[in-house]
Design a protein around this motif. Structure first.
Motif, PDB file in Angstrom:
ATOM      1  N   VAL A   1      15.955  11.080  -3.319  1.00 60.41           N
ATOM      2  CA  VAL A   1      15.215  10.395  -2.262  1.00 60.41           C
ATOM      3  C   VAL A   1      14.761   9.008  -2.707  1.00 60.41           C
ATOM      4  O   VAL A   1      14.814   8.050  -1.932  1.00 60.41           O
ATOM      5  CB  VAL A   1      14.001  11.247  -1.821  1.00 60.41           C
ATOM      6  N   ASP A   2      14.327   8.883  -3.960  1.00 63.91           N
ATOM      7  CA  ASP A   2      13.859   7.572  -4.413  1.00 63.91           C
ATOM      8  C   ASP A   2      15.001   6.580  -4.601  1.00 63.91           C
ATOM      9  O   ASP A   2      14.768   5.388  -4.823  1.00 63.91           O
ATOM     10  CB  ASP A   2      13.026   7.679  -5.691  1.00 63.91           C
TER      11      ASP A   2
ATOM     12  N   LEU B   1       0.823  -1.210   0.000  1.00 61.32           N
ATOM     13  CA  LEU B   1       0.000   0.000   0.000  1.00 61.32           C
ATOM     14  C   LEU B   1       0.859   1.263   0.000  1.00 61.32           C
ATOM     15  O   LEU B   1       0.549   2.235  -0.700  1.00 61.32           O
ATOM     16  CB  LEU B   1      -0.929  -0.002   1.222  1.00 61.32           C
ATOM     17  N   ILE B   2       1.931   1.266   0.770  1.00 56.96           N
ATOM     18  CA  ILE B   2       2.818   2.431   0.821  1.00 56.96           C
ATOM     19  C   ILE B   2       3.440   2.684  -0.548  1.00 56.96           C
ATOM     20  O   ILE B   2       3.508   3.819  -1.023  1.00 56.96           O
ATOM     21  CB  ILE B   2       3.904   2.242   1.888  1.00 56.96           C
TER      22      ILE B   2
ATOM     23  N   THR C   1       3.458   6.052  -5.493  1.00 57.07           N
ATOM     24  CA  THR C   1       3.368   6.154  -6.952  1.00 57.07           C
ATOM     25  C   THR C   1       2.179   7.010  -7.367  1.00 57.07           C
ATOM     26  O   THR C   1       2.294   7.900  -8.225  1.00 57.07           O
ATOM     27  CB  THR C   1       3.243   4.756  -7.576  1.00 57.07           C
ATOM     28  N   SER C   2       1.028   6.751  -6.755  1.00 58.38           N
ATOM     29  CA  SER C   2      -0.183   7.498  -7.090  1.00 58.38           C
ATOM     30  C   SER C   2      -0.059   8.961  -6.703  1.00 58.38           C
ATOM     31  O   SER C   2      -0.380   9.866  -7.486  1.00 58.38           O
ATOM     32  CB  SER C   2      -1.387   6.870  -6.382  1.00 58.38           C
ATOM     33  N   GLU C   3       0.436   9.221  -5.505  1.00 60.00           N
ATOM     34  CA  GLU C   3       0.583  10.596  -5.029  1.00 60.00           C
ATOM     35  C   GLU C   3       1.547  11.387  -5.915  1.00 60.00           C
ATOM     36  O   GLU C   3       1.264  12.535  -6.282  1.00 60.00           O
ATOM     37  CB  GLU C   3       1.083  10.598  -3.589  1.00 60.00           C
ATOM     38  N   SER C   4       2.664  10.782  -6.267  1.00 60.33           N
ATOM     39  CA  SER C   4       3.653  11.478  -7.096  1.00 60.33           C
ATOM     40  C   SER C   4       3.065  11.877  -8.439  1.00 60.33           C
ATOM     41  O   SER C   4       3.290  12.993  -8.927  1.00 60.33           O
ATOM     42  CB  SER C   4       4.882  10.588  -7.308  1.00 60.33           C
TER      43      SER C   4
ATOM     44  N   MET D   1       9.728  13.439   2.098  1.00 63.56           N
ATOM     45  CA  MET D   1      10.251  14.133   0.931  1.00 63.56           C
ATOM     46  C   MET D   1       9.736  13.492  -0.349  1.00 63.56           C
ATOM     47  O   MET D   1       9.370  12.313  -0.361  1.00 63.56           O
ATOM     48  CB  MET D   1      11.786  14.113   0.954  1.00 63.56           C
ATOM     49  N   ARG D   2       9.696  14.269  -1.417  1.00 62.62           N
ATOM     50  CA  ARG D   2       9.252  13.755  -2.700  1.00 62.62           C
ATOM     51  C   ARG D   2      10.373  12.958  -3.353  1.00 62.62           C
ATOM     52  O   ARG D   2      11.553  13.175  -3.095  1.00 62.62           O
ATOM     53  CB  ARG D   2       8.811  14.897  -3.632  1.00 62.62           C
ATOM     54  N   ALA D   3       9.970  12.047  -4.229  1.00 59.64           N
ATOM     55  CA  ALA D   3      10.935  11.137  -4.847  1.00 59.64           C
ATOM     56  C   ALA D   3      12.043  11.872  -5.577  1.00 59.64           C
ATOM     57  O   ALA D   3      13.203  11.471  -5.552  1.00 59.64           O
ATOM     58  CB  ALA D   3      10.212  10.187  -5.802  1.00 59.64           C
ATOM     59  N   ALA D   4      11.703  12.975  -6.241  1.00 61.00           N
ATOM     60  CA  ALA D   4      12.677  13.694  -7.057  1.00 61.00           C
ATOM     61  C   ALA D   4      13.581  14.621  -6.245  1.00 61.00           C
ATOM     62  O   ALA D   4      14.577  15.123  -6.764  1.00 61.00           O
ATOM     63  CB  ALA D   4      11.965  14.505  -8.134  1.00 61.00           C
ATOM     64  N   GLU D   5      13.256  14.844  -4.978  1.00 60.06           N
ATOM     65  CA  GLU D   5      14.106  15.693  -4.145  1.00 60.06           C
ATOM     66  C   GLU D   5      15.434  14.993  -3.858  1.00 60.06           C
ATOM     67  O   GLU D   5      15.542  13.762  -3.960  1.00 60.06           O
ATOM     68  CB  GLU D   5      13.404  16.035  -2.832  1.00 60.06           C
TER      69      GLU D   5
END
Length: 229
Positions: free
Chosen positions: A138-139, A53-54, A59-62, A186-190
């Protein structure tokens, strides 16, 4: 009465489908957290479902943030009056299952223990090598730290509370320094800064040394502790 149409184009339909998916993920996480708190699901099943779920939520949020469909998940939850405090805590603040942060290793035979030690060593090496190779996104960094914290919790009799808590702090706590770090928020791209990467590498090395010392002190002629690389 004519039915109310939510969309007038395939693009708008996709938008509402994506919002519905996000809504469903949050609601499902809330129900899963309640089930775990009430001991209605075994820890292994909870952890497996929660990790899935996480991952799906991130993925959905981004995607929704990137195309401007939502400004933040918090705002989305307020707009649709979602009373889901457990899901907010798990998805937005902590970002890992409760079993990862509060798990004891339990019992394991010698063979299983050796496998867990080897896996943990590999997670340490992978995380430290990634930072030395200047991976900063971050990702790239967050999954390595999360996997390591999870792995540490599964090694029987490994007394690494200090190091494990330090590494868990990188996931869920906001540090008081001028550049706060909370990888799960943090966001994946940060990207983390070079100074933050240096501190994280220091904490990884300290945790690895503690892990190594713990294995040496527990070694009674069974599985040997790994040599530090």
């Amino acid at each position: 009465m004519e039915p109310v149409k939510l969309y007038e184009s395939p693009r708008e339909r996709r938008k509402f489908d994506d919002l519905g998916d996000l809504y469903a993920l949050i609601k499902t996480t809330e129900k899963l957290e309640k089930a775990y708190a009430r001991d209605a699901i075994v820890p292994e099943d909870y952890e497996r479902a929660c990790l899935r779920l996480i991952s799906q939520f991130k993925t959905s949020e981004s995607a929704l943030l990137r195309d401007g469909t939502i400004t933040s998940t918090d705002e989305f939850m307020r707009e649709y009056k979602m009373d889901c405090p457990r899901a907010r805590e798990r998805l937005l603040r902590i970002g890992v299952p409760a079993t990862i942060l509060h798990q004891s290793a339990g019992n394991a035979d010698a063979a299983d223990s050796a496998v867990r030690v080897a896996e943990c060593v590999q997670h340490f090496i992978t995380a430290m090598d990634a930072l030395k190779l200047e991976q900063r996104a971050v990702d790239e960094v967050q999954p390595l730290v999360s996997d390591l914290v999870n792995s540490l919790s599964r090694v029987p009799n490994a007394r690494v509370e200090t190091g494990r808590e330090k590494l868990a702090d990188w996931l869920v706590h906001t540090f008081p320094e001028s550049e706060p770090v909370q990888l799960n928020a943090m966001r994946a791209a940060e990207e983390i800064s070079d100074d933050q990467a240096r501190q994280l590498l220091f904490d990884l090395d300290a945790a690895y040394s503690e892990f190594h010392r713990s294995l040496r002190s527990n070694d009674d002629g069974g599985s040997r502790s790994p040599h530090k690389q």
